[in-house]
Design an enzyme around this catalytic site. Structure first.
Site, PDB file in Angstrom:
ATOM      1  CB  CYS A 114      63.981  59.931 -12.627  1.00  0.00           C
ATOM      2  SG  CYS A 114      64.546  58.667 -13.465  1.00  0.00           S
ATOM      3  CD  GLU A 157      62.756  52.227 -10.534  1.00  0.00           C
ATOM      4  OE1 GLU A 157      63.359  52.095 -11.627  1.00  0.00           O
ATOM      5  OE2 GLU A 157      62.798  53.687  -9.637  1.00  0.00           O
TER       6      GLU A 157
HETATM    7 ZN    ZN Z   1      63.759  56.758 -12.699  1.00  0.00          ZN
END
Ligand code: ZN
Length: 202
Positions: A114, A157
């Site tokens: 991420c 997401e």
């Molecule tokens: Zn992320």
């Protein structure tokens, strides 16, 4: 400024605008988009610019997607790269108010990282197939079925829009955490030392 309608790239937006843990906004729910205004269109351009700038600084990684909360805007928007294999293709698809309409397939563990969790990767269980509904940047409904890596991206997401970070799914699993080395390889982390008691992460 009569001729300032073209803002495909807002070059003022960089990787430094991407927030990272322990910023608590990453664990807040984002708000739904009502009307798609010029401000929303600007925000989308900013998200794309920040993702590409981040990628330019990372030798071994591709910025495949971003949620608006990651540039500190608690708004339910996600952008996903059209091509994960070719860094030169810098186009994105936009998903406004995205939701998982249905989980299908089975749970499968695979590596995930991420932009808001620096250098840490995890083996996260995700469904292999999901049905997604959203609006495009013109407010037109989108419905699609995503499989494999793309299904994983949507789950990651859409979690962001709900204030969930990928490590939250694996926080009790001592074997799930890895760090990206300078050589581009993933090395297992010491769970007690680097994960469980790391105040940056929790
Ligand atoms: Zn992320």
């Amino acid at each position: 400024m009569a001729d300032s309608k073209v803002y495909f790239f807002d070059m003022s937006m960089t990787k430094d605008n991407i927030i990272t843990l322990p910023n608590t906004h990453l664990r807040e729910r984002s708000k739904k988009v009502g009307i798609i205004t010029d401000q929303i269109r600007d925000l989308i351009a900013d998200m794309e610019a920040a993702t590409l700038d981040w990628e330019a600084s990372r030798e071994h990684e591709v910025g495949v997607a971003l949620a608006a909360v990651q540039i500190d805007q608690l708004i339910r928007i996600v952008v996903v790269r059209n091509n994960f294999d070719d860094k030169k293709d810098t186009s994105f698809q936009v998903f406004i108010n995205p939701e998982i309409a249905k989980y299908e397939g089975e749970l499968e563990e695979d590596f995930e990282g991420c932009l808001s969790v620096k250098d840490i990767y995890g083996k996260v269980p995700r469904y292999t197939k999901v049905r997604v509904k959203a609006l495009d940047e013109n407010g037109k409904p989108i419905r699609l079925t995503a499989e494999g890596f793309l299904a994983r991206i949507f789950q990651h997401e859409i979690d962001h829009t709900n204030g969930i970070v990928f490590i939250d799914h694996i926080k009790d699993n001592p074997k799930a955490f890895y760090r990206l080395g300078d050589d581009g390889h993933l090395n297992p982390l010491d769970y007690e030392k680097d994960v469980a008691n790391n105040s940056i992460l929790w």
